[in-house]
Design a protein around this motif. Structure first.
Motif, PDB file in Angstrom:
ATOM      1  N   GLU A   1      56.961  57.071  50.585  1.00  0.00           N
ATOM      2  CA  GLU A   1      58.225  57.795  50.692  1.00  0.00           C
ATOM      3  C   GLU A   1      59.336  56.832  51.107  1.00  0.00           C
ATOM      4  O   GLU A   1      59.131  55.927  51.928  1.00  0.00           O
ATOM      5  N   ILE A   2      60.513  57.013  50.540  1.00  0.00           N
ATOM      6  CA  ILE A   2      61.703  56.266  50.959  1.00  0.00           C
ATOM      7  C   ILE A   2      62.680  57.273  51.546  1.00  0.00           C
ATOM      8  O   ILE A   2      63.058  58.240  50.879  1.00  0.00           O
ATOM      9  N   ILE A   3      63.074  57.062  52.796  1.00  0.00           N
ATOM     10  CA  ILE A   3      63.990  58.005  53.437  1.00  0.00           C
ATOM     11  C   ILE A   3      65.413  57.781  52.925  1.00  0.00           C
ATOM     12  O   ILE A   3      65.717  56.771  52.277  1.00  0.00           O
ATOM     13  N   LEU A   4      66.293  58.718  53.214  1.00  0.00           N
ATOM     14  CA  LEU A   4      67.675  58.648  52.753  1.00  0.00           C
ATOM     15  C   LEU A   4      68.345  57.368  53.245  1.00  0.00           C
ATOM     16  O   LEU A   4      68.240  57.006  54.423  1.00  0.00           O
ATOM     17  N   HIS A   5      69.055  56.718  52.340  1.00  0.00           N
ATOM     18  CA  HIS A   5      69.680  55.438  52.674  1.00  0.00           C
ATOM     19  C   HIS A   5      70.691  55.065  51.597  1.00  0.00           C
ATOM     20  O   HIS A   5      70.851  55.761  50.595  1.00  0.00           O
ATOM     21  N   MET A   6      71.351  53.935  51.811  1.00  0.00           N
ATOM     22  CA  MET A   6      72.201  53.296  50.811  1.00  0.00           C
ATOM     23  C   MET A   6      71.716  51.864  50.631  1.00  0.00           C
ATOM     24  O   MET A   6      71.103  51.296  51.537  1.00  0.00           O
ATOM     25  N   ASP A   7      72.019  51.278  49.494  1.00  0.00           N
ATOM     26  CA  ASP A   7      71.500  49.948  49.181  1.00  0.00           C
ATOM     27  C   ASP A   7      72.426  48.830  49.659  1.00  0.00           C
ATOM     28  O   ASP A   7      73.664  48.954  49.598  1.00  0.00           O
ATOM     29  N   LEU A   8      71.797  47.740  50.100  1.00  0.00           N
ATOM     30  CA  LEU A   8      72.451  46.461  50.391  1.00  0.00           C
ATOM     31  C   LEU A   8      73.578  46.578  51.417  1.00  0.00           C
ATOM     32  O   LEU A   8      74.624  45.931  51.300  1.00  0.00           O
ATOM     33  N   MET A   9      73.337  47.368  52.466  1.00  0.00           N
ATOM     34  CA  MET A   9      74.322  47.470  53.539  1.00  0.00           C
ATOM     35  C   MET A   9      74.463  46.161  54.304  1.00  0.00           C
ATOM     36  O   MET A   9      75.418  45.973  55.056  1.00  0.00           O
ATOM     37  N   TYR A  10      73.522  45.251  54.123  1.00  0.00           N
ATOM     38  CA  TYR A  10      73.591  43.949  54.787  1.00  0.00           C
ATOM     39  C   TYR A  10      74.446  42.964  53.998  1.00  0.00           C
ATOM     40  O   TYR A  10      74.627  41.822  54.411  1.00  0.00           O
ATOM     41  N   TYR A  11      74.974  43.365  52.851  1.00  0.00           N
ATOM     42  CA  TYR A  11      75.935  42.551  52.098  1.00  0.00           C
ATOM     43  C   TYR A  11      77.337  42.758  52.670  1.00  0.00           C
ATOM     44  O   TYR A  11      77.670  43.844  53.148  1.00  0.00           O
ATOM     45  N   GLU A  12      78.172  41.728  52.594  1.00  0.00           N
ATOM     46  CA  GLU A  12      79.573  41.895  52.980  1.00  0.00           C
ATOM     47  C   GLU A  12      80.256  42.894  52.054  1.00  0.00           C
ATOM     48  O   GLU A  12      81.095  43.685  52.482  1.00  0.00           O
ATOM     49  N   SER A  13      79.890  42.871  50.773  1.00  0.00           N
ATOM     50  CA  SER A  13      80.456  43.795  49.794  1.00  0.00           C
ATOM     51  C   SER A  13      79.315  44.481  49.050  1.00  0.00           C
ATOM     52  O   SER A  13      78.904  44.031  47.978  1.00  0.00           O
ATOM     53  N   PRO A  14      78.799  45.580  49.605  1.00  0.00           N
ATOM     54  CA  PRO A  14      77.698  46.282  48.941  1.00  0.00           C
ATOM     55  C   PRO A  14      78.122  46.825  47.575  1.00  0.00           C
ATOM     56  O   PRO A  14      79.312  47.044  47.330  1.00  0.00           O
ATOM     57  N   PRO A  15      77.172  47.049  46.683  1.00  0.00           N
ATOM     58  CA  PRO A  15      77.513  47.583  45.361  1.00  0.00           C
ATOM     59  C   PRO A  15      78.204  48.941  45.462  1.00  0.00           C
ATOM     60  O   PRO A  15      77.913  49.735  46.359  1.00  0.00           O
ATOM     61  N   GLY A  16      79.103  49.192  44.513  1.00  0.00           N
ATOM     62  CA  GLY A  16      79.784  50.481  44.481  1.00  0.00           C
ATOM     63  C   GLY A  16      78.952  51.545  43.805  1.00  0.00           C
ATOM     64  O   GLY A  16      78.766  52.641  44.332  1.00  0.00           O
ATOM     65  N   LEU A  17      78.432  51.236  42.619  1.00  0.00           N
ATOM     66  CA  LEU A  17      77.606  52.184  41.880  1.00  0.00           C
ATOM     67  C   LEU A  17      76.199  51.639  41.721  1.00  0.00           C
ATOM     68  O   LEU A  17      75.997  50.430  41.588  1.00  0.00           O
ATOM     69  N   GLN A  18      75.233  52.544  41.739  1.00  0.00           N
ATOM     70  CA  GLN A  18      73.865  52.192  41.381  1.00  0.00           C
ATOM     71  C   GLN A  18      73.460  53.029  40.172  1.00  0.00           C
ATOM     72  O   GLN A  18      73.777  54.220  40.094  1.00  0.00           O
TER      73      GLN A  18
ATOM     74  N   SER B   1      71.732  53.027  56.338  1.00  0.00           N
ATOM     75  CA  SER B   1      70.510  52.492  55.746  1.00  0.00           C
ATOM     76  C   SER B   1      69.503  52.154  56.838  1.00  0.00           C
ATOM     77  O   SER B   1      69.287  50.985  57.176  1.00  0.00           O
ATOM     78  N   PRO B   2      68.874  53.176  57.442  1.00  0.00           N
ATOM     79  CA  PRO B   2      67.933  52.946  58.547  1.00  0.00           C
ATOM     80  C   PRO B   2      66.826  51.927  58.260  1.00  0.00           C
ATOM     81  O   PRO B   2      66.459  51.166  59.165  1.00  0.00           O
ATOM     82  N   PRO B   3      66.272  51.856  57.027  1.00  0.00           N
ATOM     83  CA  PRO B   3      65.195  50.882  56.811  1.00  0.00           C
ATOM     84  C   PRO B   3      65.620  49.432  57.045  1.00  0.00           C
ATOM     85  O   PRO B   3      64.775  48.576  57.304  1.00  0.00           O
ATOM     86  N   PHE B   4      66.909  49.152  56.946  1.00  0.00           N
ATOM     87  CA  PHE B   4      67.385  47.775  57.086  1.00  0.00           C
ATOM     88  C   PHE B   4      68.290  47.614  58.308  1.00  0.00           C
ATOM     89  O   PHE B   4      69.120  46.710  58.361  1.00  0.00           O
ATOM     90  N   GLN B   5      68.098  48.489  59.273  1.00  0.00           N
ATOM     91  CA  GLN B   5      68.921  48.440  60.477  1.00  0.00           C
ATOM     92  C   GLN B   5      68.362  47.412  61.455  1.00  0.00           C
ATOM     93  O   GLN B   5      67.168  47.402  61.752  1.00  0.00           O
ATOM     94  N   ALA B   6      69.235  46.541  61.957  1.00  0.00           N
ATOM     95  CA  ALA B   6      68.864  45.545  62.958  1.00  0.00           C
ATOM     96  C   ALA B   6      69.156  46.104  64.351  1.00  0.00           C
ATOM     97  O   ALA B   6      69.839  47.124  64.486  1.00  0.00           O
TER      98      ALA B   6
END
Length: 441
Positions: free
Chosen positions: A222-239, A321-326
């Motif tokens: 299972e993948i919980i609710l999140h957004m992609d590449l929040m660790y980027y300075e400029s995350p993607p706009g559309l997936q 994006s909890p899976p990639f939270q520091a």
């Protein structure tokens, strides 16, 4: 428009402003009288010495405009046949001669009009499941119709993206074989909007289970609710995700409108909402020879964009994006110092102590607000859950829409396979503006 009755009048001018009246004005978005800044008018000049018509670029800097700039003589109003409208010609005291069409002056006469053609927040609709699935609402568009804009399929897809943050494409050919590295269909869908954004996952990426995944997305978990590449300075706009094969039990996609969740927090707990706008969340990816890190608050507003109906600042993006939270670095400690430390640095320590206390209280508000946010997004009434069947694709706003996936059973990538890619928000907004303009929206 007739040329015998002027629709503009000069009221007065000085070294600060030029005052203009719009005669017989019936447009409620345009004030009857507007005092335009002289610096603004001069800065907007499209005269040959100020503007290159081929490139569309300015030929001077704003600071080069004299602060005491004033019309050298009474501005002239006349009808320009080539533009089919009245214009005002101003000879400025710095020897520049500029012409301002009435349409330009109207456009910049109010906040509402200045946004026109640039931002479309007034067409954004926050949704829960019931609102999204209203009767007769179309969320899916045919692949060929989308590419060729038959029956305005491409236009309506962009409208859905702007309004709801997601749209779907179906009837995509099903001739991609296991082992193929290219996906011409997702590329064509993406390029219709803008340039594909390459990341360390590649230009296109596969979403299917592998034996030792570097990302949980490449497992069957299972993948919980999140957004992609929040660790980027400029995350993607559309997936974009194209379902090539999906014959597993489970593996359903879930989408949630995070803008709606943020507004809910604001209504329930304004202090918690304020904290979500201000407490930085650290995101990182430290794996497989990559180390990315960036901090950003959960909610981002633009105070320069105020909704005239609610008088609230527009929400421009959500960062979740909890899976990639520091680990947090804000409001997490209560440092105590030895008494001797205060002898020479009392003022500094007292300030630091007050700041630490304030940060801790704000962090408590943040934790409370985050709980309200997560309760909202995890409520099935606010989720759109579906199976993305083979031959279907989804396009969604990665700065607004949260996505998740239910667990599934698969034999290492043989029965569930999606191809994906990203597009920057700049490309998307550019296409949105030009398409809306082409359709006179």
């Amino acid at each position: 428009m007739t040329a015998n009755k002027p629709t503009l009048k000069i009221n007065f001018y000085n070294d600060k402003v030029t005052s203009i009246t719009f005669i017989d004005n019936e447009d409620y978005s345009v004030p009857d009288i507007v005092n335009f800044s002289n610096v603004f008018l001069r800065d907007s000049s499209t005269s040959p010495d100020a503007f290159d018509p081929v490139s569309g670029q300015k030929l001077f800097t704003t600071s080069s405009i004299p602060k005491d700039l004033i019309p050298a003589k009474e501005p002239e109003i006349y009808f320009d046949n080539s533009l089919n409208e009245f214009v005002i010609k101003i000879n400025w005291s710095d020897k520049n001669e500029s012409v301002y069409p009435e349409s330009f002056l109207r456009k910049y006469s109010s906040d509402e009009n200045r946004k026109s053609g640039k931002y479309y927040e007034d067409r954004v609709e926050f949704w829960n499941l019931k609102k999204l699935l209203k009767p007769h609402r179309v969320l899916y568009y045919d692949y060929i119709s989308y590419l060729e804009n038959k029956d305005k399929a491409f236009l309506n897809s962009l409208i859905n993206l702007n309004k709801f943050g997601l749209t779907f494409i179906n009837n995509i050919p099903k001739d991609i074989e296991i082992g193929d590295t290219e996906d011409p269909y997702i590329e064509k869908i993406a390029k219709k909007i803008g340039y594909i954004k390459e990341t360390f996952w590649g230009r296109l990426f596969d979403v299917r289970s592998v034996p030792t995944p570097k990302n949980i997305a490449y497992s069957s978990k299972e993948i919980i609710l999140h957004m992609d590449l929040m660790y980027y300075e400029s995350p993607p706009g559309l997936q974009l995700l194209h379902s090539i094969n999906n014959k597993v039990e489970g593996g359903e996609s879930i989408f949630v409108d995070a803008f709606n969740a943020a507004r809910y927090v604001m209504e329930k707990d304004p202090h918690g909402y304020f904290a979500l706008c201000n407490v930085p969340i650290n995101y990182h990816y430290d794996n497989d020879g990559h180390h990315y890190f960036y901090s950003r608050p959960l909610i981002v507003e633009d105070q320069n964009k105020i909704d005239p109906l609610t008088n609230l600042a527009e929400i421009t993006e959500i960062n979740y994006s909890p899976p990639f939270q520091a680990p947090f670095e804000f409001g997490i400690t209560s440092p105590l110092r030895k008494i001797g430390d205060f002898k020479d640095h009392g003022k500094i320590d007292n300030y630091q102590s007050a700041k630490d206390s304030g940060d801790r209280y704000l962090f408590r508000d943040f934790h409370r607000g985050l709980k309200i946010f997560e309760d909202f997004i995890n409520n099935p009434e606010n989720q759109y859950q579906l199976r993305l069947e083979a031959g279907e694709a989804v396009i969604f706003d990665n700065r607004r829409i949260l996505h998740a996936r239910t667990e599934f059973v698969d034999e290492v990538g043989s029965k569930r396979w999606l191809k994906g890619c990203y597009i920057d928000r700049d490309s998307y907004f550019s296409k949105l503006r030009t398409t809306y303009k082409a359709h006179n929206i």
